[in-house]
Design an enzyme around this catalytic site. Structure first.
Site, mmCIF file in Angstrom:
data_model
loop_
_atom_site.group_PDB
_atom_site.id
_atom_site.type_symbol
_atom_site.label_atom_id
_atom_site.label_comp_id
_atom_site.label_asym_id
_atom_site.label_seq_id
_atom_site.Cartn_x
_atom_site.Cartn_y
_atom_site.Cartn_z
ATOM 1 N N GLY A 270 -4.990 3.310 -1.608
ATOM 2 C CA GLY A 270 -6.079 3.658 -0.713
ATOM 3 C C GLY A 270 -5.560 4.372 0.514
ATOM 4 O O GLY A 270 -4.369 4.673 0.624
ATOM 5 N N GLU B 178 9.575 1.669 10.949
ATOM 6 C CA GLU B 178 10.526 2.769 10.807
ATOM 7 C C GLU B 178 9.711 4.036 10.970
ATOM 8 O O GLU B 178 8.900 4.379 10.112
ATOM 9 C CB GLU B 178 11.218 2.700 9.429
ATOM 10 C CG GLU B 178 12.501 3.527 9.366
ATOM 11 C CD GLU B 178 12.249 4.965 8.971
ATOM 12 O OE1 GLU B 178 12.274 5.818 9.899
ATOM 13 O OE2 GLU B 178 12.028 5.245 7.795
ATOM 14 N N CYS C 261 12.767 11.797 7.696
ATOM 15 C CA CYS C 261 12.713 11.331 9.080
ATOM 16 C C CYS C 261 14.075 11.420 9.774
ATOM 17 O O CYS C 261 14.151 11.549 10.992
ATOM 18 C CB CYS C 261 12.173 9.905 9.149
ATOM 19 S SG CYS C 261 13.063 8.723 8.115
ATOM 20 N N GLY D 224 -4.888 5.007 4.715
ATOM 21 C CA GLY D 224 -4.411 4.230 5.846
ATOM 22 C C GLY D 224 -5.518 3.636 6.696
ATOM 23 O O GLY D 224 -5.474 2.444 7.029
ATOM 24 N N PRO D 225 -6.544 4.436 7.048
ATOM 25 C CA PRO D 225 -7.612 3.896 7.888
ATOM 26 C C PRO D 225 -8.397 2.761 7.243
ATOM 27 O O PRO D 225 -9.043 1.980 7.952
ATOM 28 C CB PRO D 225 -8.511 5.112 8.127
ATOM 29 C CG PRO D 225 -7.604 6.283 7.996
ATOM 30 C CD PRO D 225 -6.652 5.906 6.903
ATOM 31 N N LYS E 37 0.859 -1.191 0.000
ATOM 32 C CA LYS E 37 0.000 0.000 0.000
ATOM 33 C C LYS E 37 0.892 1.236 0.000
ATOM 34 O O LYS E 37 1.460 1.618 1.021
ATOM 35 C CB LYS E 37 -0.915 0.071 1.223
ATOM 36 C CG LYS E 37 -1.969 1.199 1.087
ATOM 37 C CD LYS E 37 -2.473 1.714 2.410
ATOM 38 C CE LYS E 37 -1.676 2.884 2.924
ATOM 39 N NZ LYS E 37 -1.800 4.133 2.112
ATOM 40 N N VAL F 55 -7.288 0.776 3.826
ATOM 41 C CA VAL F 55 -6.403 -0.253 3.276
ATOM 42 C C VAL F 55 -5.281 -0.608 4.246
ATOM 43 O O VAL F 55 -4.985 -1.787 4.471
ATOM 44 C CB VAL F 55 -5.820 0.212 1.922
ATOM 45 C CG1 VAL F 55 -4.785 -0.785 1.406
ATOM 46 C CG2 VAL F 55 -6.939 0.380 0.908
ATOM 47 N N GLU G 131 8.644 16.168 16.088
ATOM 48 C CA GLU G 131 9.027 16.068 14.688
ATOM 49 C C GLU G 131 8.135 16.989 13.868
ATOM 50 O O GLU G 131 6.927 16.774 13.757
ATOM 51 C CB GLU G 131 8.898 14.624 14.200
ATOM 52 C CG GLU G 131 9.390 14.442 12.774
ATOM 53 C CD GLU G 131 9.330 12.988 12.311
ATOM 54 O OE1 GLU G 131 10.283 12.551 11.644
ATOM 55 O OE2 GLU G 131 8.335 12.311 12.621
#
Length: 467
Positions: free
Chosen positions: A201, A245, A279, A203-204, A170, A206, A375
Site C-alpha cells: 500500500g 535511515e 542514499c 505511505g500515507p 510495508k 499503510v 539529495e
C-alpha cells in the site's frame, strides 16, 4: 491482470484477501508499461497484520537464539534458490541493470541474511550484582524504500527476527514484487504463522497506520528525511522506539597525493550506482586544486562511458529512474543548476521510452548551492575544488546529512581526514562495503544503525536483573 499480479496480502501465515478491492499498478520504468497490480492496503489490513504479529510474538520470542537462527538459515537457502528470479524481478520493477541486479540487488541481501543466520546471540553478562540480558523489543513495523527493495527489507526483517521480534512489513508501492519472493521463501522455510506479515500500500495510508499503531512497539523506516520526521512524530505520541535511515549527500574527498585516476573513476561509479538512486552515493566530489582540471576532465570522460538502455542488455550500465515523478524531479535540479555542465544534462539524448536521465557532471559547484546541499537521487555529480585538508573537511561537513563518504590519499593522511568527517561511514581508498559493520548516519541522515551486531541491538531491549 498479469502473471506477476499479487492479489493477496500475507497475514498470519496465510494469503488473504485485502479489506479493499483497490489495487496499485506496478510499472516497469524502462518501458513505462504496467507490470502487475498489488493490493492497496488499508488501516484495517494493518490492524489484522499487527494482531497476527502480536499473537505470534510470545512463541517466537521464547525460542532460543540458535533456534531462530536455524529458521533464518532455512530462509537463506530458500531465498538463495530464487536469486535469478530476484534479479529479474528487480530488473523489471526498478530498472536496475542486470549486472547490478545480480551482484547487489540479489547478492547483498543474501549476504546480510546469511550473516544473521550465522550470528551468535548477544551474551548475557554480569555487572556488579546485576545480570544484563537482551530481549526482543516486540512487534516491529518495517517500512522500506524502492531503491534497494530486497536489501532494505532483509536488513530490517532478518535482524528483527533474529532478535525475537515479529514483523509487519510495508514494502514500497513502487517496487513491492520482490518482497513477495521473500514471503514465498519464508513459507518454504517453515517460518511460523504471524512472524512475518506483509501489507502492500501507500505511505500515507499503510505507512501511517503502522507508524501510529498502538500495538507496534518499534518502527524501522528507510526513506526520505521528510517522511522520517513524520514517522517520528507519529511514534512519539505513544513513546514507541524508532530507527530511521534517511537521506544523504556524501562527499568524496580526493587529496593531492591520491591515485587520481582510480579515485575519480571509482567516485563516478559510486555516484551513478543504481542510476544515482543510492542514499550513500558520493554525489559531491571534492578535489584538490592542484589536480582539479584533470579530475573534471576524467569525470566527464568516465560519465560518457555509462551506456543507457534496456536493463536486461549486458551492455547497459545505467538504467532508468524508478518513475516519471522521480525523473522530473531530477531534471528540475539539473535545469536549475548554475554550475558549469561538463557531461550530460537534460538535453542529452536518452532512450525514447523509459524514465532515463543522462549521466550528468557539473564542475565549479558552489558548496552552498542547492546542487551541493540537496539529495537529488539521480545520476548527477557535483565537483568542488579545495585548497587544504581543513577546507575539504569543512566543505564535506557543511551538510544537514551525514551518512557516508570517501577519502583518497596516503593511508595515514586519508585516515586522519576520515576521522574528522561527521558521517556514519567512510571508505578510505576504495574500502569495500562491509555488511557486518554498522550502517547509519549523523544529523538528518537518521537515528540508529543497521547490519551486524549493531543492527541486531536496535531490535532489543536491555534488562538489568539485580540479585
Amino acid at each position: 491482470m498479469t502473471t506477476l499480479d499479487r492479489p493477496h496480502l500475507y497475514l498470519g501465515g496465510e494469503w488473504v484477501s485485502p479489506a479493499s478491492t483497490e489495487t496499485i499498478a506496478v510499472e516497469n520504468p524502462a518501458t513505462e508499461q504496467v507490470l502487475a497490480h498489488v493490493p492497496a492496503g488499508t488501516a484495517e489490513d494493518v490492524d489484522r497484520a499487527v494482531a497476527a504479529a502480536r499473537a505470534a510474538f510470545d512463541g517466537w520470542a521464547a525460542l532460543s537464539f540458535s533456534s531462530r537462527a536455524e529458521f533464518l538459515g532455512r530462509l537463506h537457502a530458500a531465498l538463495s534458490s530464487r536469486a535469478a528470479e530476484i534479479a529479474r524481478t528487480v530488473g523489471l520493477e526498478l530498472g536496475a541493470p542486470l549486472k547490478i541486479a545480480k551482484a547487489v540487488q540479489a547478492g547483498l541481501p543474501l549476504a546480510v541474511l546469511r550473516s544473521y543466520a550465522d550470528s551468535a546471540a548477544s551474551e548475557d553478562r554480569v555487572v556488579g550484582n546485576s545480570l544484563i540480558v537482551h530481549e526482543p523489543v516486540g512487534v516491529v513495523g518495517a517500512i522500506t524504500p524502492w531503491n534497494y527493495p530486497l536489501h532494505q527489507v532483509v536488513a530490517k526483517v532478518a535482524a528483527a527476527l533474529a532478535a525475537g521480534c515479529t514483523v509487519v512489513l510495508k514494502p514500497s508501492e513502487l517496487t513491492p514484487l520482490v518482497a513477495f519472493l521473500l514471503v514465498d521463501a519464508a513459507e518454504e522455510a517453515g517460518l511460523p504463522p504471524g512472524v512475518l506479515n506483509v501489507v502492500t500500500g501507500t505511505g500515507p495510508v499503510v505507512g501511517a497506520a503502522i507508524a501510529g499503531h498502538p500495538d507496534v512497539d518499534m518502527v524501522s523506516f528507510t526513506g526520505s528525511t521528510a517522511t522520517g520526521r513524520a514517522i517520528s512524530h507519529a511514534a512519539a505520541d505513544r513513546v514507541a522506539k524508532v530507527a530511521l535511515e534517511l537521506g544523504g549527500k556524501s562527499a568524496n574527498i580526493i587529496l593531492e597525493d591520491a591515485d587520481l585516476v582510480r579515485a575519480v573513476k571509482v567516485g563516478v561509479g559510486n555516484a551513478f550506482l543504481n542510476s544515482g538512486q543510492t542514499c550513500t552515493a558520493w554525489t559531491r566530489m571534492l578535489v584538490h586544486r592542484s589536480h582539479y582540471d584533470e579530475a573534471v576532465s576524467l569525470a566527464a570522460k568516465t560519465a560518457g562511458g555509462y551506456t543507457l538502455g534496456d536493463p536486461f542488455d549486458e551492455a547497459t550500465r545505467l538504467g532508468p529512474l524508478v518513475s516519471r515523478a522521480q525523473r522530473e524531479r531530477v531534471l528540475g535540479f539539473i535545469d536549475r543548476a548554475s554550475a558549469r555542465l561538463v557531461a550530460g544534462g537534460s538535453s542529452s539524448p536518452v532512450p525514447d521510452q523509459g524514465y532515463f536521465v543522462a549521466p550528468t557532471v557539473f564542475a565549479d559547484v558552489d558548496p552552498a548551492s542547492e546542487l551541493a546541499q540537496e539529495e537529488i537521487f539521480g545520476p548527477v555529480l557535483s565537483i568542488i575544488p579545495f585548497s587544504s585538508d581543513d577546507e575539504a573537511v569543512a566543505i564535506a561537513n557543511n551538510s544537514k546529512y551525514g551518512l557516508a563518504g570517501g577519502v583518497w590519499g596516503s593511508d595515514e593522511r586519508a585516515l586522519a581526514v576520515a576521522r574528522r568527517l561527521r558521517t556514519g561511514q567512510v571508505d578510505v581508498n576504495g574500502g569495500a562495503f562491509n555488511p557486518l559493520a554498522p550502517f547509519g548516519g549523523y544529523k538528518q541522515s537518521g537515528v540508529g544503525r543497521e547490519l551486524g551486531e549493531f543492527g541486531l541491538a536496535e531490535f532489543q531491549q536491555v534488562k538489568a536483573i539485580q540479585r
